[in-house]
Design a protein around this motif. Sequence first.
Motif, PDB file in Angstrom:
ATOM      1  N   VAL A 233      -3.707  10.045 -11.185  1.00  0.00           N
ATOM      2  CA  VAL A 233      -5.130  10.196 -11.511  1.00  0.00           C
ATOM      3  C   VAL A 233      -5.920   8.999 -10.985  1.00  0.00           C
ATOM      4  N   MET A 234      -5.396   7.796 -11.165  1.00  0.00           N
ATOM      5  CA  MET A 234      -6.088   6.604 -10.675  1.00  0.00           C
ATOM      6  C   MET A 234      -6.143   6.571  -9.153  1.00  0.00           C
ATOM      7  N   GLU A 235      -5.057   6.973  -8.489  1.00  0.00           N
ATOM      8  CA  GLU A 235      -5.045   6.991  -7.024  1.00  0.00           C
ATOM      9  C   GLU A 235      -6.059   7.994  -6.476  1.00  0.00           C
ATOM     10  N   ILE A 236      -6.090   9.177  -7.056  1.00  0.00           N
ATOM     11  CA  ILE A 236      -7.052  10.183  -6.599  1.00  0.00           C
ATOM     12  C   ILE A 236      -8.482   9.709  -6.851  1.00  0.00           C
TER      13      ILE A 236
ATOM     14  N   SER B 277       0.816  -1.216   0.000  1.00  0.00           N
ATOM     15  CA  SER B 277       0.000   0.000   0.000  1.00  0.00           C
ATOM     16  C   SER B 277       0.848   1.264   0.000  1.00  0.00           C
ATOM     17  N   LEU B 278       2.118   1.169   0.416  1.00  0.00           N
ATOM     18  CA  LEU B 278       2.954   2.356   0.511  1.00  0.00           C
ATOM     19  C   LEU B 278       3.821   2.574  -0.733  1.00  0.00           C
ATOM     20  N   VAL B 279       4.515   1.528  -1.204  1.00  0.00           N
ATOM     21  CA  VAL B 279       5.556   1.735  -2.221  1.00  0.00           C
ATOM     22  C   VAL B 279       5.254   1.073  -3.555  1.00  0.00           C
ATOM     23  N   PHE B 280       4.222   0.239  -3.664  1.00  0.00           N
ATOM     24  CA  PHE B 280       4.009  -0.479  -4.916  1.00  0.00           C
ATOM     25  C   PHE B 280       3.750   0.463  -6.095  1.00  0.00           C
ATOM     26  N   PRO B 281       2.861   1.465  -5.986  1.00  0.00           N
ATOM     27  CA  PRO B 281       2.685   2.378  -7.129  1.00  0.00           C
ATOM     28  C   PRO B 281       3.951   3.159  -7.465  1.00  0.00           C
ATOM     29  N   ALA B 282       4.715   3.566  -6.417  1.00  0.00           N
ATOM     30  CA  ALA B 282       5.944   4.321  -6.671  1.00  0.00           C
ATOM     31  C   ALA B 282       6.977   3.455  -7.385  1.00  0.00           C
ATOM     32  N   LEU B 283       7.091   2.194  -6.996  1.00  0.00           N
ATOM     33  CA  LEU B 283       8.019   1.301  -7.682  1.00  0.00           C
ATOM     34  C   LEU B 283       7.615   1.108  -9.143  1.00  0.00           C
ATOM     35  N   TYR B 284       6.327   0.994  -9.375  1.00  0.00           N
ATOM     36  CA  TYR B 284       5.844   0.833 -10.764  1.00  0.00           C
ATOM     37  C   TYR B 284       6.200   2.056 -11.592  1.00  0.00           C
ATOM     38  N   VAL B 285       5.992   3.237 -11.061  1.00  0.00           N
ATOM     39  CA  VAL B 285       6.313   4.474 -11.784  1.00  0.00           C
ATOM     40  C   VAL B 285       7.816   4.562 -12.039  1.00  0.00           C
ATOM     41  N   ALA B 286       8.630   4.242 -11.029  1.00  0.00           N
ATOM     42  CA  ALA B 286      10.082   4.359 -11.175  1.00  0.00           C
ATOM     43  C   ALA B 286      10.619   3.388 -12.208  1.00  0.00           C
ATOM     44  N   VAL B 287      10.129   2.148 -12.178  1.00  0.00           N
ATOM     45  CA  VAL B 287      10.647   1.146 -13.114  1.00  0.00           C
ATOM     46  C   VAL B 287      10.211   1.455 -14.540  1.00  0.00           C
ATOM     47  N   ILE B 288       8.954   1.782 -14.732  1.00  0.00           N
ATOM     48  CA  ILE B 288       8.459   2.041 -16.086  1.00  0.00           C
ATOM     49  C   ILE B 288       9.082   3.308 -16.668  1.00  0.00           C
ATOM     50  N   SER B 289       9.263   4.334 -15.845  1.00  0.00           N
ATOM     51  CA  SER B 289       9.733   5.613 -16.364  1.00  0.00           C
ATOM     52  C   SER B 289      11.247   5.686 -16.498  1.00  0.00           C
ATOM     53  N   PHE B 290      11.994   5.058 -15.573  1.00  0.00           N
ATOM     54  CA  PHE B 290      13.446   5.240 -15.555  1.00  0.00           C
ATOM     55  C   PHE B 290      14.225   3.946 -15.784  1.00  0.00           C
TER      56      PHE B 290
ATOM     57  N   ALA C 247      -5.347  -1.548  -7.938  1.00  0.00           N
ATOM     58  CA  ALA C 247      -6.230  -2.480  -7.220  1.00  0.00           C
ATOM     59  C   ALA C 247      -5.460  -3.212  -6.119  1.00  0.00           C
ATOM     60  N   LEU C 248      -4.243  -3.686  -6.417  1.00  0.00           N
ATOM     61  CA  LEU C 248      -3.442  -4.360  -5.395  1.00  0.00           C
ATOM     62  C   LEU C 248      -3.074  -3.406  -4.262  1.00  0.00           C
TER      63      LEU C 248
ATOM     64  N   SER D 251      -3.816   2.354 -18.653  1.00  0.00           N
ATOM     65  CA  SER D 251      -3.459   1.031 -19.150  1.00  0.00           C
ATOM     66  C   SER D 251      -3.976  -0.045 -18.206  1.00  0.00           C
ATOM     67  N   PRO D 252      -4.189  -1.259 -18.689  1.00  0.00           N
ATOM     68  CA  PRO D 252      -4.686  -2.331 -17.806  1.00  0.00           C
ATOM     69  C   PRO D 252      -3.744  -2.632 -16.647  1.00  0.00           C
ATOM     70  N   ILE D 253      -2.418  -2.581 -16.873  1.00  0.00           N
ATOM     71  CA  ILE D 253      -1.476  -2.876 -15.797  1.00  0.00           C
ATOM     72  C   ILE D 253      -1.571  -1.845 -14.680  1.00  0.00           C
ATOM     73  N   THR D 254      -1.882  -0.594 -15.027  1.00  0.00           N
ATOM     74  CA  THR D 254      -2.045   0.434 -13.996  1.00  0.00           C
ATOM     75  C   THR D 254      -3.262   0.143 -13.128  1.00  0.00           C
ATOM     76  N   VAL D 255      -4.333  -0.323 -13.739  1.00  0.00           N
ATOM     77  CA  VAL D 255      -5.533  -0.675 -12.966  1.00  0.00           C
ATOM     78  C   VAL D 255      -5.214  -1.807 -12.001  1.00  0.00           C
ATOM     79  N   VAL D 256      -4.417  -2.778 -12.453  1.00  0.00           N
ATOM     80  CA  VAL D 256      -4.041  -3.901 -11.580  1.00  0.00           C
ATOM     81  C   VAL D 256      -3.188  -3.399 -10.418  1.00  0.00           C
ATOM     82  N   ILE D 257      -2.232  -2.517 -10.691  1.00  0.00           N
ATOM     83  CA  ILE D 257      -1.358  -1.991  -9.635  1.00  0.00           C
ATOM     84  C   ILE D 257      -2.171  -1.234  -8.584  1.00  0.00           C
TER      85      ILE D 257
END
Length: 567
Positions: A373-376, A330-343, A423-424, A415-421
Amino acid sequence: MAVIPVLRFPWSKQKKSGANEQARARHKSDEKQTDDEPFTENIEHTISYMRERFDISDDFVVRRIQVMGDTPAVAFYFPTLTNGGHQEAIKSFMTIGTRRRDAPEIDLKQELLNDYLFSCDGRTEETMAGVIEELLNGSTVVHVEGIKEAFVFCTRNVDKRSIDQPETEQVIRGPREGFIENLMTNISLIRYRLQAPELRIKINKIGKYTRSCVAVIYVDGIVNPALVEEVQHRLSKIEIDGIIDSGYVEQFIEDNHYSPFPQIQVTERPDKAVASLLEGRVVIMVDGSPIALLAPTVFSQFYQTTEDYAERFLLVSFIRIARLVALLFSLVFPALYVAVISFNPELIPTEFAVAVAGGRSGVPFPTVVEVLVMEISMEVLREATIRLPQQVGGALSIVGVLVVGQAAVSAGFVSPITVVIIALTTIGSFATPAYNAALALRLLRFPIIIIAGMFGLYGVMVGLILITNHMLTLKSFGVPYLSPIVPGNFEGFKDTVFRAPLWWMKRRPAMLHTPDKTRVGSQSYEQLERSKHNTLDPLTVGNSDKGGGRDGQSQTSDRDSSGDRHH
């Protein structure tokens, strides 16, 4: 017996003259000086004073009565707070009749208290301020001519809801009782489970207008006396118009007011409050609130539940690890997804990277904007689900998750993967037992996502380091927030990530510095294990019933015995 009718009825609407209104205004401006004045023997003075203070309220009743046939008296009460309880108090005066003794040396007050008044909680009050406070608390006050004190009877009887299962803490294994708004009922629930003479309850009056009862509950001999003194000191410094809920008290007495992390634990469960008392903590309860405050508090308490100590330790340890994983999700999963995909897309496998790239084709926003946007949207949806009625809220959550999410993917906004992230992440936040701790993690999720979008994995690590450093600086009544991990304590490690067997946790938490440190007997488990017997072992029970054989070996079988009988 002569009884003069009531002077003021709750439903009466009498017009007040201008002179009376001005007198009340002058009295109100000078009430601090007059409230502390003592009672006089004249009931007319008392009636005049009370009418100036309360008679503008239509639910205030002044009733004249006669005591012992010829002694005038007056009763004051609020029928909305007594619910008929005032009748017994007044009846005890009116039924005395003319039975007063002829001996003039007998004091009238002592004669009434000791011989005639049969109310078990009757007492006297000497000042106007004390009488006013008792009246507003639901008591019935009777002033008899010639006595400089007023008789006070506790007749408070306010309707309350029944004891039910707590709403904020779901019960899997344990009692289905939860605190309610009535303070005395809540105290009785604690005394029912903790039947010890060492249980102490100190009640404070806080609030300029509400005069709310705030109870400090602890176990003498277990709690550190310095902790009780500090709690009482902080409560005594609160100056506010009213205390409506225990959350008001929590905000005043916590150590760091600007931290997102709660430094005081809340609960609706009496068994959880009693368990905290036995550990050496203090429980704070407010009249009118079903939420109790537990102090001091450390972070590990927020992912623990009362059921953890009712189940076997192997299962509970596994569940605690699952909660911690959900907390990290709940704390770092979205941030890790953003960091890996972007950088750092090279960190993910090629096949998965192709799938992610295919899903993101056509999405017009960068990953960090998409996730924010999805988090908000999820936070708005969750808040709407909570605030709407239960029947509508359940339907809204289903519509929001299924319809809106699918429509956003089909329209190419996410994207579908963002919805999954997302949701988790949302499911992980629901796995945290404490709502206020989960709310803090939800709040911190947004700055970490923003930092991850700016600096990648370095930003995620810097964000986690800042959060950890902030938690290291927090204290709850002097107890380090990350205890017993920092500072380390071997005994405390038995009840953090894993839960050791109950017979291993022989001492109370060292961070609380309790005078009595032992909670489990040092030899109780060993003695219990040595004294166990296989009472119903089929080998021994069968042989003992037949009266022969040793070590599980029978001398004769049933068939042999039956054969002998036939011969």
